[in-house]
Structures are given as structure tokens and as C-alpha cells.
Design an enzyme around this catalytic site. Structure first.
Site, PDB file in Angstrom:
ATOM      1  N   THR A  20      12.734   6.250  11.968  1.00  0.00           N
ATOM      2  CA  THR A  20      13.602   5.186  12.467  1.00  0.00           C
ATOM      3  C   THR A  20      13.320   3.880  11.732  1.00  0.00           C
ATOM      4  O   THR A  20      12.161   3.463  11.614  1.00  0.00           O
ATOM      5  CB  THR A  20      13.360   4.987  13.986  1.00  0.00           C
ATOM      6  OG1 THR A  20      13.613   6.240  14.618  1.00  0.00           O
ATOM      7  CG2 THR A  20      14.259   3.923  14.556  1.00  0.00           C
ATOM      8  N   HIS A  43       4.552  -9.651   4.196  1.00  0.00           N
ATOM      9  CA  HIS A  43       3.547 -10.502   4.859  1.00  0.00           C
ATOM     10  C   HIS A  43       2.811 -11.427   3.907  1.00  0.00           C
ATOM     11  O   HIS A  43       1.964 -12.215   4.326  1.00  0.00           O
ATOM     12  CB  HIS A  43       2.548  -9.652   5.658  1.00  0.00           C
ATOM     13  CG  HIS A  43       1.580  -8.884   4.820  1.00  0.00           C
ATOM     14  ND1 HIS A  43       0.312  -9.329   4.588  1.00  0.00           N
ATOM     15  CD2 HIS A  43       1.698  -7.725   4.156  1.00  0.00           C
ATOM     16  CE1 HIS A  43      -0.321  -8.451   3.828  1.00  0.00           C
ATOM     17  NE2 HIS A  43       0.508  -7.465   3.554  1.00  0.00           N
ATOM     18  N   THR A  68       0.861  -1.192   0.000  1.00  0.00           N
ATOM     19  CA  THR A  68       0.000   0.000   0.000  1.00  0.00           C
ATOM     20  C   THR A  68       0.893   1.237   0.000  1.00  0.00           C
ATOM     21  O   THR A  68       0.704   2.167  -0.790  1.00  0.00           O
ATOM     22  CB  THR A  68      -0.931  -0.003   1.231  1.00  0.00           C
ATOM     23  OG1 THR A  68      -1.808  -1.117   1.109  1.00  0.00           O
ATOM     24  CG2 THR A  68      -1.748   1.272   1.324  1.00  0.00           C
ATOM     25  N   ASN A  98      -4.857  -9.849  -7.815  1.00  0.00           N
ATOM     26  CA  ASN A  98      -5.073 -10.445  -6.498  1.00  0.00           C
ATOM     27  C   ASN A  98      -6.413 -11.154  -6.337  1.00  0.00           C
ATOM     28  O   ASN A  98      -6.592 -11.919  -5.399  1.00  0.00           O
ATOM     29  CB  ASN A  98      -4.917  -9.384  -5.396  1.00  0.00           C
ATOM     30  CG  ASN A  98      -5.660  -8.118  -5.701  1.00  0.00           C
ATOM     31  OD1 ASN A  98      -5.473  -7.507  -6.754  1.00  0.00           O
ATOM     32  ND2 ASN A  98      -6.522  -7.707  -4.804  1.00  0.00           N
ATOM     33  N   CYS A 149      -8.990  -6.613   0.811  1.00  0.00           N
ATOM     34  CA  CYS A 149      -8.886  -5.154   0.730  1.00  0.00           C
ATOM     35  C   CYS A 149     -10.157  -4.517   0.219  1.00  0.00           C
ATOM     36  O   CYS A 149     -10.419  -3.360   0.472  1.00  0.00           O
ATOM     37  CB  CYS A 149      -7.750  -4.765  -0.195  1.00  0.00           C
ATOM     38  SG  CYS A 149      -6.272  -5.645   0.171  1.00  0.00           S
ATOM     39  N   SER A 157       5.181  -7.279  -0.772  1.00  0.00           N
ATOM     40  CA  SER A 157       4.985  -7.184   0.685  1.00  0.00           C
ATOM     41  C   SER A 157       5.587  -8.388   1.394  1.00  0.00           C
ATOM     42  O   SER A 157       5.432  -9.521   0.927  1.00  0.00           O
ATOM     43  CB  SER A 157       3.491  -7.183   1.017  1.00  0.00           C
ATOM     44  OG  SER A 157       2.881  -6.041   0.521  1.00  0.00           O
ATOM     45  N   GLN A 199       1.434 -10.057  -5.671  1.00  0.00           N
ATOM     46  CA  GLN A 199       0.962 -11.452  -5.748  1.00  0.00           C
ATOM     47  C   GLN A 199       1.868 -12.310  -6.640  1.00  0.00           C
ATOM     48  O   GLN A 199       1.565 -13.479  -6.875  1.00  0.00           O
ATOM     49  CB  GLN A 199      -0.487 -11.504  -6.267  1.00  0.00           C
ATOM     50  CG  GLN A 199      -1.505 -10.779  -5.392  1.00  0.00           C
ATOM     51  CD  GLN A 199      -1.726 -11.455  -4.034  1.00  0.00           C
ATOM     52  OE1 GLN A 199      -1.288 -12.594  -3.800  1.00  0.00           O
ATOM     53  NE2 GLN A 199      -2.416 -10.767  -3.131  1.00  0.00           N
TER      54      GLN A 199
HETATM   55  N1  PMP Z   1      -1.290  -4.876  -4.187  1.00  0.00           N
HETATM   56  C1  PMP Z   1      -1.805  -6.105  -4.285  1.00  0.00           C
HETATM   57  C2  PMP Z   1      -1.891  -6.755  -5.637  1.00  0.00           C
HETATM   58  C3  PMP Z   1      -2.242  -6.772  -3.136  1.00  0.00           C
HETATM   59  O1  PMP Z   1      -2.753  -8.009  -3.243  1.00  0.00           O
HETATM   60  C4  PMP Z   1      -2.129  -6.133  -1.873  1.00  0.00           C
HETATM   61  C5  PMP Z   1      -2.568  -6.830  -0.612  1.00  0.00           C
HETATM   62  N2  PMP Z   1      -3.853  -7.319  -0.627  1.00  0.00           N
HETATM   63  C6  PMP Z   1      -1.593  -4.851  -1.829  1.00  0.00           C
HETATM   64  C7  PMP Z   1      -1.171  -4.250  -3.000  1.00  0.00           C
HETATM   65  C8  PMP Z   1      -1.442  -4.121  -0.518  1.00  0.00           C
HETATM   66  O2  PMP Z   1      -0.404  -4.673   0.205  1.00  0.00           O
HETATM   67  P1  PMP Z   1      -0.188  -4.407   1.783  1.00  0.00           P
HETATM   68  O3  PMP Z   1      -1.281  -5.142   2.462  1.00  0.00           O
HETATM   69  O4  PMP Z   1       1.143  -4.965   2.057  1.00  0.00           O
HETATM   70  O5  PMP Z   1      -0.244  -2.945   1.998  1.00  0.00           O
END
Ligand code: PMP
Length: 378
Positions: free
Chosen positions: A237, A201, A72, A152, A324, A199, A181
């Protein structure tokens, strides 16, 4: 009670090795990585090593690795930062109608606040961008083209090499791809790509971590001022513990990629076969050549949200649309693009897989889905 997680595209659990390493690092290193004393420079060394490792893994320069809090932030930084840096050259951006909200809303922000013009490319029936549409959209004042690598919601894969090559050979525009993705899953050729991000995570590292690869020559106006961290692009930081884990997760992910990909492909195929055997009112929305990590489908006459909630009550966790956009009342643009059907695009289900997913889990999922489906018959 089951505990079956099938929402890995939303986020992944942390790999055991990562969790252990994180605890250890937190314990032994806590100084500010910019402090000039010995503890600070030791922390700085961890950060430098993480940057170096990611640069080596992705075959780019160390100074091209910008740590972020996730995609994001990276999408905001790329869209707004490139726009502000190059607005003297032109105020036109090209993206697609099926990007992540963090990218689409950043474009909207530029349209509303800085008088930018944004062209949103359509997608074809396979959920992909056509080169011809991009050719038609590109103008002399286009400063940025941003097209996601893997969608996604559907898992559709864009031909990033072909699209970026065209842009770089025929225009002055920068090319960005949201690789969230794709990283560690699909082999994308980024040779002509100026900026891409992912990302931590989603690759079994911690929440709130990510990487933006920014080719050296690309200028960006930072969104967070107030420090020289991350090459002046992100004051504050450094969360170097997270960045170290992100580099470790990427290394482990890439090392195991082939084996894990094969497993996921088999799981995906297994589920499709079982779904087709079990239901006669089910539509698969993901294209045939989609990334095997994501499978999107819908029932002809059943509400997606009701199914997701009923499965959750049974200890099985999937998504309706993507996490999202699951609070947005409107339909999924990605699913609508491939189905042209409003009901399907409001009621699609997204299952996403991992190397951790087993056939036994899939069997239980399909059994529970059948029970819920039949209960909803009336
Ligand atoms: N871009 C895509 C294609 C995603 O799938 C996601 C997460 N769902 C994001 C951006 C946003 O990533 P984050 O949750 O790390 O901010």
C-alpha cells in the site's frame, strides 16, 4: 540549556509548511490509493500529482519516478535489482570504497550470494574518484557503475557528469549515483545518469520517504514482490502522504536553493575561520571545494566520541563520523582516504549545516568546543 542542532546531514527537521500540509492531508485523505472507489481514486490523484511534480522538477518522465522509503532502500534496489536483471550480460560491478553502508553491503551481498565481482575504486586526497581509475577498472562484463555524488562524511563532490559520460560512451554499463547528500544542495548534471536517488528526510520532509529516478529503459528486478505499486517495483500500500510531502519539500528546497546555499556557504566559512582562530591542534578533513553543507575535522590528540558526548551534554548535536556508521568500531574510510591517518579517521567530527543555522549558534558551538577541548587537555 542550548538546543543547537548541527547534524543536518543525518536528517533534517520537517519544514513547517510540510508539517501543516501533512496534517491536513492525513485528515482529508486516508483511502488506499489503489482502491477503485472514489476515495481511492482521489488518493491516487495525490500520488500522481506528487510524481508529476517531482518529474517536472527533475526534468524526467513521470514513469521514471519510483517512490521509496529512502536511500537505504533505493541503494539496495539499484544494486541488487540491476545485478539480477542484467546478470546474463556480466557479473562485474564498479563502486567506490567510500559509499554509504547500504550500498557497500548490497555489493557484498552480491559477492557472497550471486558470485558477483565488485571493484571498489579508491579516492584521491580530495576524497574524489579519478576518471583514470574508473577507466582502468571498466571491463566488458561491467554491468553497473555506482559512484556517490556527495560524500556524507567529508562533503567531497564527484564530477558525476564527467564520470557518467565516460561510462555511457565507452561501455554497456548502467550508471548510478547516490545523490542523497546532493539533492537540493549541489547542482549535479544527471544527463548521463541512468539511476539516482535521494531521501525526503534530508530535505526537510518526513522520515521514511525517498525517490529513485530510474530512466525508462533500465530494467530492475524488484526486491519487494506482491503488488503493482511503483511500476511493479515495490509492492505494498502506497505511503502517498509521505510521497506528496517529499514532492512538496523538493519544490520548496529547489525554489529556495540559491538563497539557502549562499547562507550555508557563509556559515561554513565563518565556522572554519573561528575554528582556525581558536585551535592550533585542529585538522580540517573536508577538501577546500567540498559541499558547504558538511564540515569534517578532527583534533590531533582528542577522542571524537568523547567530544560528541560532551557537546551533547551541553545541548549541541554533531556527529562523529556519520550517523549510519557511528556504531562501527573501525575507522572512517572516507576520512582515512584523505588523511591516511588512523587516529584522525577514528576521531573525526562531522558538523552539517542548514538554512536554519545561525552565526550565533556557531559562536556558542565554538565556545563550548573550546571549553571541552581545554578540559580534555590532561
Ligand atoms: N546514502 C547516503 C549518502 C546517506 O547519507 C544516507 C543517509 N545517511 C543514505 C544513503 C541512507 O539514507 P536513508 O537514511 O534515507 O535510508
Amino acid at each position: 540549556m542550548n538546543n543547537i542542532y548541527l547534524d543536518y546531514a543525518a536528517t533534517t527537521p520537517v519544514r513547517k509548511e510540510i508539517l501543516e500540509a501533512y496534517k491536513k492531508l492525513l485528515d482529508i485523505s486516508y483511502a488506499n490509493s489503489d482502491s477503485i472507489h472514489a476515495l481511492g481514486s482521489e488518493a491516487g490523484k495525490y500520488l500522481t500529482a506528487a510524481r508529476k511534480q517531482i518529474a517536472n522538477l527533475l526534468n524526467v518522465k513521470e514513469k521514471e519516478i519510483v517512490f521509496t522509503s529512502g536511500s537505504t532502500e533505493a541503494n539496495n534496489l539499484v544494486i541488487k535489482g540491476v545485478a539480477m536483471a542484467y546478470k546474463g550480460r556480466g557479473k562485474h560491478i564498479i563502486t567506490t570504497s567510500i559509499e554509504h553502508p547500504s550500498l557497500l553491503d548490497s555489493c557484498k551481498w552480491l559477492e557472497e550470494n550471486l558470485d558477483f565481482e565488485v571493484t571498489y575504486l579508491p579516492v584521491n586526497k580530495e576524497g574524489k574518484i579519478e576518471l583514470d581509475d574508473l577507466k582502468k577498472a571498466i571491463r566488458e562484463d561491467t554491468i553497473l557503475v555506482s559512484i556517490m555524488a556527495v560524500n556524507n562524511e567529508l562533503g567531497s563532490i564527484n564530477d558525476i557528469y564527467k564520470l557518467s559520460k565516460y561510462v555511457k560512451e565507452n561501455s554497456i554499463a548502467m550508471f548510478h549515483t547516490d545523490a542523497t547528500q546532493a539533492m537540493g544542495k549541489e547542482n549535479i548534471d544527471y544527463s548521463y545518469v541512468d539511476l539516482y536517488n535521494f531521501s525526503g528526510h534530508k530535505i526537510y520532509s518526513l522520515k521514511g520517504s525517498g525517490v529513485l529516478v530510474k530512466k525508462e529503459k533500465v530494467r530492475i528486478v524488484p526486491l519487494i514482490s506482491g503488488g503493482q505499486q511503483e511500476f511493479n517495483l515495490r509492492g505494498g500500500t502506497s505511503n502517498y502522504h509521505n510521497h506528496v510531502m517529499c514532492s512538496k519539500a523538493l519544490r520548496i528546497g529547489l525554489e529556495n536553493h540559491q538563497k539557502e546555499y549562499r547562507h550555508v556557504k557563509e556559515i561554513n566559512k565563518y565556522l572554519i575561520t573561528k575554528l582556525n582562530e581558536t585551535f592550533d591542534d585542529l585538522i580540517i578533513n573536508s577538501p577546500m571545494d567540498a559541499s558547504p553543507y558538511i564540515l569534517n575535522f578532527a583534533f590531533k590528540n582528542k577522542r571524537g566520541e568523547v567530544i560528541v558526548n560532551a557537546l551533547s551534554n551541553a545541548g549541541i548535536y554533531i556527529s562523529s563520523k556519520s550517523a549510519c556508521s557511528s556504531y562501527s568500531k573501525d575507522y572512517s574510510k572516507s576520512v582515512y582516504a584523505v588523511t591516511r591517518d588512523e587516529f584522525t579517521s577514528k576521531n573525526s567530527l562531522r558538523v552539517s549545516f542548514s538554512y536554519l543555522t545561525s552565526k550565533e549558534e556557531i559562536d556558542i558551538f565554538v565556545k563550548e568546543l573550546k571549553r571541552i577541548h581545554d578540559e580534555l587537555k590532561g
